[in-house]
Scaffold this motif. Structure first.
Motif, PDB file in Angstrom:
ATOM      1  N   SER A 514       0.849  -1.189   0.000  1.00 39.72           N
ATOM      2  CA  SER A 514       0.000   0.000   0.000  1.00 39.72           C
ATOM      3  C   SER A 514       0.884   1.239   0.000  1.00 39.72           C
ATOM      4  CB  SER A 514      -0.940   0.004   1.213  1.00 39.72           C
ATOM      5  OG  SER A 514      -0.193  -0.016   2.422  1.00 39.72           O
ATOM      6  N   GLY A 515       0.239   2.400  -0.179  1.00 36.97           N
ATOM      7  CA  GLY A 515       0.984   3.653  -0.171  1.00 36.97           C
ATOM      8  C   GLY A 515       0.370   4.654  -1.127  1.00 36.97           C
ATOM      9  N   TRP A 516       1.149   5.694  -1.481  1.00 36.50           N
ATOM     10  CA  TRP A 516       0.628   6.697  -2.389  1.00 36.50           C
ATOM     11  C   TRP A 516       1.766   7.436  -3.089  1.00 36.50           C
ATOM     12  CZ3 TRP A 516       0.317   7.312   2.967  1.00 36.50           C
ATOM     13  CH2 TRP A 516       1.039   8.362   3.513  1.00 36.50           C
ATOM     14  N   LEU A 517       1.414   8.049  -4.220  1.00 39.02           N
ATOM     15  CA  LEU A 517       2.309   8.896  -4.996  1.00 39.02           C
ATOM     16  C   LEU A 517       1.632  10.247  -5.162  1.00 39.02           C
ATOM     17  CD1 LEU A 517       4.839   9.371  -6.802  1.00 39.02           C
ATOM     18  CD2 LEU A 517       3.469   8.500  -8.723  1.00 39.02           C
ATOM     19  N   ALA A 518       2.319  11.332  -4.785  1.00 39.08           N
ATOM     20  CA  ALA A 518       1.746  12.677  -4.841  1.00 39.08           C
ATOM     21  C   ALA A 518       2.657  13.584  -5.654  1.00 39.08           C
ATOM     22  CB  ALA A 518       1.575  13.243  -3.435  1.00 39.08           C
ATOM     23  N   TYR A 519       2.033  14.452  -6.462  1.00 39.05           N
ATOM     24  CA  TYR A 519       2.792  15.427  -7.246  1.00 39.05           C
ATOM     25  C   TYR A 519       2.061  16.762  -7.215  1.00 39.05           C
ATOM     26  CZ  TYR A 519       4.602  18.067 -11.217  1.00 39.05           C
ATOM     27  OH  TYR A 519       5.122  19.064 -12.009  1.00 39.05           O
ATOM     28  N   THR A 520       2.820  17.846  -7.008  1.00 38.16           N
ATOM     29  CA  THR A 520       2.261  19.196  -6.980  1.00 38.16           C
ATOM     30  C   THR A 520       3.065  20.092  -7.905  1.00 38.16           C
ATOM     31  OG1 THR A 520       1.607  18.921  -4.657  1.00 38.16           O
ATOM     32  CG2 THR A 520       1.657  21.161  -5.531  1.00 38.16           C
ATOM     33  N   LEU A 521       2.374  20.802  -8.790  1.00 40.17           N
ATOM     34  CA  LEU A 521       2.959  21.828  -9.647  1.00 40.17           C
ATOM     35  C   LEU A 521       2.301  23.148  -9.271  1.00 40.17           C
ATOM     36  CD1 LEU A 521       4.607  22.839 -12.110  1.00 40.17           C
ATOM     37  CD2 LEU A 521       2.634  22.231 -13.535  1.00 40.17           C
ATOM     38  N   SER A 522       3.084  24.120  -8.792  1.00 36.97           N
ATOM     39  CA  SER A 522       2.493  25.366  -8.307  1.00 36.97           C
ATOM     40  C   SER A 522       3.453  26.529  -8.506  1.00 36.97           C
ATOM     41  CB  SER A 522       2.131  25.247  -6.819  1.00 36.97           C
ATOM     42  OG  SER A 522       3.292  25.042  -6.041  1.00 36.97           O
ATOM     43  N   LYS A 523       2.899  27.732  -8.414  1.00 36.36           N
ATOM     44  CA  LYS A 523       3.682  28.956  -8.503  1.00 36.36           C
ATOM     45  C   LYS A 523       3.234  29.890  -7.393  1.00 36.36           C
ATOM     46  CE  LYS A 523       5.396  32.411 -11.765  1.00 36.36           C
ATOM     47  NZ  LYS A 523       5.347  32.912 -13.166  1.00 36.36           N
ATOM     48  N   ASN A 524       4.195  30.546  -6.733  1.00 37.48           N
ATOM     49  CA  ASN A 524       3.929  31.361  -5.545  1.00 37.48           C
ATOM     50  C   ASN A 524       4.693  32.681  -5.687  1.00 37.48           C
ATOM     51  OD1 ASN A 524       3.488  32.403  -3.013  1.00 37.48           O
ATOM     52  ND2 ASN A 524       4.291  30.651  -1.896  1.00 37.48           N
ATOM     53  N   ILE A 525       3.965  33.786  -5.873  1.00 37.85           N
ATOM     54  CA  ILE A 525       4.624  35.069  -6.076  1.00 37.85           C
ATOM     55  C   ILE A 525       4.110  36.087  -5.063  1.00 37.85           C
ATOM     56  CG2 ILE A 525       5.101  34.737  -8.528  1.00 37.85           C
ATOM     57  CD1 ILE A 525       2.621  36.373  -9.156  1.00 37.85           C
ATOM     58  N   ARG A 526       4.978  37.039  -4.684  1.00 40.94           N
ATOM     59  CA  ARG A 526       4.628  38.130  -3.790  1.00 40.94           C
ATOM     60  C   ARG A 526       5.053  39.455  -4.426  1.00 40.94           C
ATOM     61  NH1 ARG A 526       3.655  36.225   1.620  1.00 40.94           N
ATOM     62  NH2 ARG A 526       2.440  34.351   1.241  1.00 40.94           N
ATOM     63  N   GLN A 527       4.437  40.524  -3.953  1.00 43.13           N
ATOM     64  CA  GLN A 527       4.758  41.847  -4.483  1.00 43.13           C
ATOM     65  C   GLN A 527       4.583  42.897  -3.391  1.00 43.13           C
ATOM     66  OE1 GLN A 527       2.402  43.059  -7.855  1.00 43.13           O
ATOM     67  NE2 GLN A 527       3.915  44.570  -8.519  1.00 43.13           N
ATOM     68  N   PHE A 528       5.669  43.652  -3.115  1.00 44.88           N
ATOM     69  CA  PHE A 528       5.667  44.806  -2.217  1.00 44.88           C
ATOM     70  C   PHE A 528       6.273  45.990  -2.972  1.00 44.88           C
ATOM     71  CE2 PHE A 528       5.518  41.287   0.724  1.00 44.88           C
ATOM     72  CZ  PHE A 528       4.800  41.748   1.819  1.00 44.88           C
ATOM     73  N   GLU A 529       5.760  47.169  -2.743  1.00 39.43           N
ATOM     74  CA  GLU A 529       6.308  48.350  -3.395  1.00 39.43           C
ATOM     75  C   GLU A 529       7.748  48.615  -2.969  1.00 39.43           C
ATOM     76  OE1 GLU A 529       3.928  51.799  -2.926  1.00 39.43           O
ATOM     77  OE2 GLU A 529       2.169  50.955  -3.953  1.00 39.43           O
ATOM     78  N   GLN A 530       8.087  48.268  -1.707  1.00 41.39           N
ATOM     79  CA  GLN A 530       9.415  48.588  -1.168  1.00 41.39           C
ATOM     80  C   GLN A 530      10.429  47.473  -1.388  1.00 41.39           C
ATOM     81  OE1 GLN A 530       6.489  48.481   0.449  1.00 41.39           O
ATOM     82  NE2 GLN A 530       6.289  50.105   1.998  1.00 41.39           N
ATOM     83  N   ILE A 531      10.036  46.364  -1.994  1.00 42.96           N
ATOM     84  CA  ILE A 531      10.936  45.221  -2.202  1.00 42.96           C
ATOM     85  C   ILE A 531      11.055  44.937  -3.692  1.00 42.96           C
ATOM     86  CG2 ILE A 531      11.310  42.768  -1.724  1.00 42.96           C
ATOM     87  CD1 ILE A 531       9.805  43.076   0.855  1.00 42.96           C
ATOM     88  N   ASN A 532      12.283  44.680  -4.144  1.00 43.77           N
ATOM     89  CA  ASN A 532      12.538  44.292  -5.539  1.00 43.77           C
ATOM     90  C   ASN A 532      12.014  45.340  -6.517  1.00 43.77           C
ATOM     91  OD1 ASN A 532      13.628  42.438  -7.427  1.00 43.77           O
ATOM     92  ND2 ASN A 532      11.580  41.619  -7.853  1.00 43.77           N
ATOM     93  N   ASN A 533      12.160  46.623  -6.139  1.00 49.12           N
ATOM     94  CA  ASN A 533      11.717  47.740  -6.980  1.00 49.12           C
ATOM     95  C   ASN A 533      10.242  47.653  -7.349  1.00 49.12           C
ATOM     96  OD1 ASN A 533      14.364  48.885  -7.124  1.00 49.12           O
ATOM     97  ND2 ASN A 533      14.903  47.370  -8.685  1.00 49.12           N
ATOM     98  N   GLY A 534       9.453  47.045  -6.462  1.00 46.30           N
ATOM     99  CA  GLY A 534       8.019  46.961  -6.697  1.00 46.30           C
ATOM    100  C   GLY A 534       7.601  45.874  -7.668  1.00 46.30           C
TER     101      GLY A 534
END
Length: 588
Positions: A514-534
């Motif tokens: 028994s058991g399982w196989l799991a796969y996740t494809l995802s994208k995670n983005i953030r945005q601040f005006e004061q970080i990374n030139n906005g």
């Protein structure tokens, strides 16, 4: 009378999941998965499921669909816990022997859950054995444990359950430090956690529970040194952090239809680091002190009522009232020439009213519709938010089950994560007029079906999700965590984010293998005006690809072999772009 022996064939019972976004692992499954150090950990077991990842190798932190650990609501018998790990995240605070049931929601949240953006982990402590007394004592590679449960009297309606666990590591480090320094130093790390639960069962099926949990980590270093002029130098550093909670819960059936659940309790998290150094001779000591602490505490009342209107409709409604007491930054510093004291205390009150209706539309379709109305009072500001929850499930029989979910969550506190520290010194901060409550909208589409292949039965689940986050908060780049400057000067606010992806899960639950196989494809983005030139940037919990495999094979009744494998990408690192040289001079 003649004997008539008959062989009864195996009976297989299958049940449809009420909510496809609710993930469950039996404690037996969780304890079979190999863990770092050999310590069973039910929280780490969730990291092998799709949409859930770990921060670093061996960590018990949960990053659910790209959210940060503070965006997970951990409930222990309906009381929230703020920090759920030991050893900087390598062991969770939950002793698996004390857990009766555990469930993880990563979407399609029921209306009674509120206060976090990413996930809900609902944990119920076991009740003591009603028939006999059991005691267990063990010494393992990492920790020692003692557990006892049973009735107060034979077949008593009162039962108890007690557990205590302690890390053994400091016993060795104390000895090594003393041997290495000739008795002039000691150092070490340890933790403990303890649970106590008393349960009273009544003849009308009502149940009264009293429970208490306490857990703490400690890192300590102390040394002394004799100097050339017969003066002595001493140094001490103690860092502690942990949770403490307690409560009373009543389950009361009323007229065999209405079920009342009422909980009253309190929970506290504290972090403290204290540094003391002194140098001098006799009573003429020059002593310096530095003390930093951060605390958050809740006092809460919860009430939930569940009422079946007919065989197709069930109504649930209730209230959650929480009084928050925040002390995010408390700094005291004292030396021969100066003294600094900086304290911050903020009080807040949160009131949540909710209701939901479970409606069986026909044999194939079921609708869960509900909402929470969240009112948050802090200082002279009031934040009010309506949080709708809609889940529509369609059972197409042999063609599988479809579920569409839409939900909104609001988090009335922030978690400022300081990347320069590996300790849980990150700050819990209340939402204020300057730092508005965080919000998230999440939509998900889930499909699951049973598939037969090569005379074996598998369950295949696919989940497509999208999550939008607003009013996020983080530390400014390059700030000093322990500086005495204003907290607002250290933070950036008003950030937003988007997380989306697809998850796959293939399970085999029947047979010797028994058991399982799991796969996740995802994208995670953030945005601040004061970080990374906005500009938008990948968030530090972005895990673009993740694969997890768990296989268990039972050779016979005594021997089983379990293996696990995880592959993940992400964990982005920004390298330094410059440096400086420092000249050292040998004075000897």
């Amino acid at each position: 009378f003649p004997s008539h022996d008959k062989e009864v064939k195996e009976v297989l019972v299958k049940a449809r999941k009420e909510n496809l976004s609710a993930m469950q692992l039996s404690l037996m499954q969780a304890q079979k998965i190999p863990m770092l150090g050999g310590e069973p950990d039910v929280i780490k077991a969730f990291q092998y499921l799709p949409g859930v990842s770990a921060g670093t190798e061996g960590s018990s932190a949960l990053y659910v669909r790209g959210g940060s650990p503070d965006q997970n609501l951990f409930l222990l018998d309906q009381i929230p816990l703020y920090y759920v790990s030991h050893i900087g995240g390598f062991v969770s605070t939950f002793d698996p022997q004390m857990i009766g049931a555990i469930q993880l929601y990563k979407g399609s949240f029921p209306a009674q859950y509120s206060g976090r953006l990413s996930a809900v982990v609902d944990i119920q402590m076991k009740c003591g054995n009603q028939l006999k007394t059991n005691s267990v004592f063990s010494i393992g590679l990492l920790s020692s444990k003692y557990q006892q449960e049973g009735p107060f009297r034979k077949d008593s309606s009162w039962t108890y359950l007690f557990s205590l666990r302690r890390l053994n590591f400091d016993v060795l480090t104390r000895l090594l430090a003393r041997l290495d320094s000739g008795g002039a130093a000691k150092a070490g790390y340890t933790f403990y956690d303890g649970n106590l639960k008393l349960v009273k069962r009544f003849s009308n099926h009502a149940q009264l529970s009293l429970f208490y949990f306490d857990g703490q980590d400690r890192i300590f270093v102390a040394s002394k040194e004799r100097l050339q002029n017969d003066s002595e130098a001493k140094f001490e550093n103690n860092t502690t952090w942990g949770n403490r909670l307690g409560g009373i819960q009543l389950l009361l059936p009323i007229q065999n239809k209405l079920l009342l659940q009422m909980t009253v309790g309190t929970t506290h998290f504290r972090y403290k680091t204290a540094v003391k150094s002194s140098i001098g001779l006799g009573n003429e000591l020059n002593t310096s002190l530095f003390d930093f602490s951060s605390k958050v505490g809740d006092y809460l009342f919860k009430m939930n009522l569940s009422l079946p209107l007919n065989q197709h409709l069930r109504l649930s409604f209730g209230v959650n009232s929480i009084y928050h007491l925040f002390k995010p930054v408390n700094i005291q510093s004292q030396s021969a020439t100066s003294s600094i004291k900086n304290e911050t205390t903020i009080k807040a009150f949160e009131q949540v009213l909710y209701s939901q209706l479970n409606w069986q539309l026909n044999d194939q379709m079921k609708l869960n519709i509900g909402s929470s109305f969240n009112t948050y009072f802090v200082s002279d500001t009031v934040f009010a938010s309506l949080e709708p929850r809609i889940t529509l499930k369609y059972d197409a029989s042999s063609l599988g089950i479809w579920q569409l979910g839409l939900s909104k969550m609001q988090q009335n506190m922030h978690y400022a994560s300081y990347s320069g520290s590996s300790l849980p010194s990150d700050l819990w901060l209340p939402a204020t007029k300057q730092q508005r409550p965080e919000t998230a909208w999440q939509a998900n589409l889930t499909y699951t079906n049973s598939v037969d292949f090569a005379n074996q039965s598998f369950v295949v689940t696919t989940d497509l999700f999208f999550k939008r986050l607003d009013n996020l908060l983080d530390f400014k780049e390059g700030v000093s965590f322990y500086s005495s400057s204003s907290l607002n000067d250290k933070l950036v606010t008003g950030g937003n984010g988007a997380i989306y992806g697809i998850e796959f899960l293939v399970e085999k639950n029947i047979g010797n293998t028994s058991g399982w196989l799991a796969y996740t494809l995802s994208k995670n983005i953030r945005q601040f005006e004061q970080i990374n030139n906005g500009l938008p940037y990948p968030f530090k919990y972005d895990r673009r690809h993740q694969i997890a495999l768990v296989v268990n094979h039972r050779f016979n009744k005594r021997i089983e072999l379990t293996g696990s494998w995880v592959f993940t990408t992400g964990s982005a690192l920004t390298l330094g772009q410059g440096g400086y040289n420092q000249i050292y001079r040998d004075w000897e």
